[in-house]
Write a protein that holds these residues in place. Structure first.
Motif, mmCIF file in Angstrom:
data_model
loop_
_atom_site.group_PDB
_atom_site.id
_atom_site.type_symbol
_atom_site.label_atom_id
_atom_site.label_comp_id
_atom_site.label_asym_id
_atom_site.label_seq_id
_atom_site.Cartn_x
_atom_site.Cartn_y
_atom_site.Cartn_z
ATOM 1 N N GLY A 4 8.558 11.771 -3.514
ATOM 2 C CA GLY A 4 9.432 11.266 -2.469
ATOM 3 C C GLY A 4 8.737 10.193 -1.662
ATOM 4 O O GLY A 4 7.598 9.842 -1.920
ATOM 5 N N THR A 5 9.441 9.674 -0.678
ATOM 6 C CA THR A 5 8.863 8.633 0.155
ATOM 7 C C THR A 5 7.840 9.208 1.128
ATOM 8 O O THR A 5 7.057 8.485 1.686
ATOM 9 C CB THR A 5 9.947 7.874 0.933
ATOM 10 N N THR A 10 8.526 15.927 0.470
ATOM 11 C CA THR A 10 8.687 16.262 -0.939
ATOM 12 C C THR A 10 8.116 17.643 -1.239
ATOM 13 O O THR A 10 8.761 18.465 -1.888
ATOM 14 C CB THR A 10 8.001 15.200 -1.822
ATOM 15 N N THR A 20 12.817 16.567 -5.351
ATOM 16 C CA THR A 20 13.411 15.316 -4.899
ATOM 17 C C THR A 20 13.025 14.164 -5.826
ATOM 18 O O THR A 20 12.129 14.291 -6.646
ATOM 19 C CB THR A 20 12.939 14.966 -3.481
ATOM 20 N N THR A 22 12.955 9.589 -5.661
ATOM 21 C CA THR A 22 13.130 8.393 -4.837
ATOM 22 C C THR A 22 14.081 7.447 -5.544
ATOM 23 O O THR A 22 13.943 7.201 -6.735
ATOM 24 C CB THR A 22 11.778 7.693 -4.620
ATOM 25 N N ARG A 82 14.070 2.439 0.230
ATOM 26 C CA ARG A 82 14.169 3.591 -0.665
ATOM 27 C C ARG A 82 14.801 4.768 0.066
ATOM 28 O O ARG A 82 14.685 4.890 1.283
ATOM 29 C CB ARG A 82 12.789 4.002 -1.157
ATOM 30 N N LEU A 84 15.114 9.097 -0.151
ATOM 31 C CA LEU A 84 14.617 10.345 -0.710
ATOM 32 C C LEU A 84 15.848 11.176 -1.065
ATOM 33 O O LEU A 84 16.607 11.584 -0.188
ATOM 34 C CB LEU A 84 13.736 11.069 0.303
ATOM 35 N N THR A 86 17.751 14.432 -2.689
ATOM 36 C CA THR A 86 17.698 15.831 -3.085
ATOM 37 C C THR A 86 19.093 16.193 -3.578
ATOM 38 O O THR A 86 20.043 16.205 -2.777
ATOM 39 C CB THR A 86 17.311 16.742 -1.901
#
Length: 93
Positions: A4-5, A10, A20, A22, A82, A84, A86
Motif C-alpha cells: 500500500g501507500t 497495509t 490491499t 495500490t 495513488r 490504497l 481494499t
C-alpha cells in the motif's frame, strides 16, 4: 499482499484479513517557481510542527527563501496520485 501507500496501514489491514493494493489514479507534472516549491514544502510540514519553532529549521528556511528569491527558472515536479484499495467483498476476521 500488495504494498500500500503506507506500509503501516497495509500491515494493519492485512492482519485483519484485508490485503490491499495500490492503484495509480493519475500521473502529471506541475511546473513551479522556486518560491512555490518552498511554499509547498512548508505547507506539508504539519506533521513536523515542532520544527517551526526550531531555530536551525527557521534559519534554513530563511536561507532557502533568500536563494529561491534570486532564482528565475522554475522546476518541473512530477506527481503520481495513488489510492490504497481494499476490496469491499473481503470478510473481516
Amino acid at each position: 499482499m500488495a504494498r500500500g501507500t503506507d506500509q503501516r496501514v497495509t500491515a494493519h489491514l492485512a492482519a485483519l484479513g484485508r490485503p490491499t493494493r495500490t492503484q495509480t489514479l493519475a500521473e502529471f507534472t506541475q511546473h513551479r517557481t522556486p518560491q512555490q516549491t518552498l511554499d509547498a514544502l512548508a505547507d506539508r510540514a504539519w506533521l513536523y510542527q515542532h520544527q517551526l519553532t526550531n531555530l536551525r529549521h527557521q534559519r534554513g528556511m530563511t536561507a532557502a527563501r533568500q536563494i529561491a528569491g534570486r532564482m528565475t527558472q522554475g522546476v518541473a515536479a512530477p506527481y503520481t496520485l495513488r489510492a490504497l484499495i481494499t476490496p469491499a467483498d473481503q470478510q473481516v476476521r
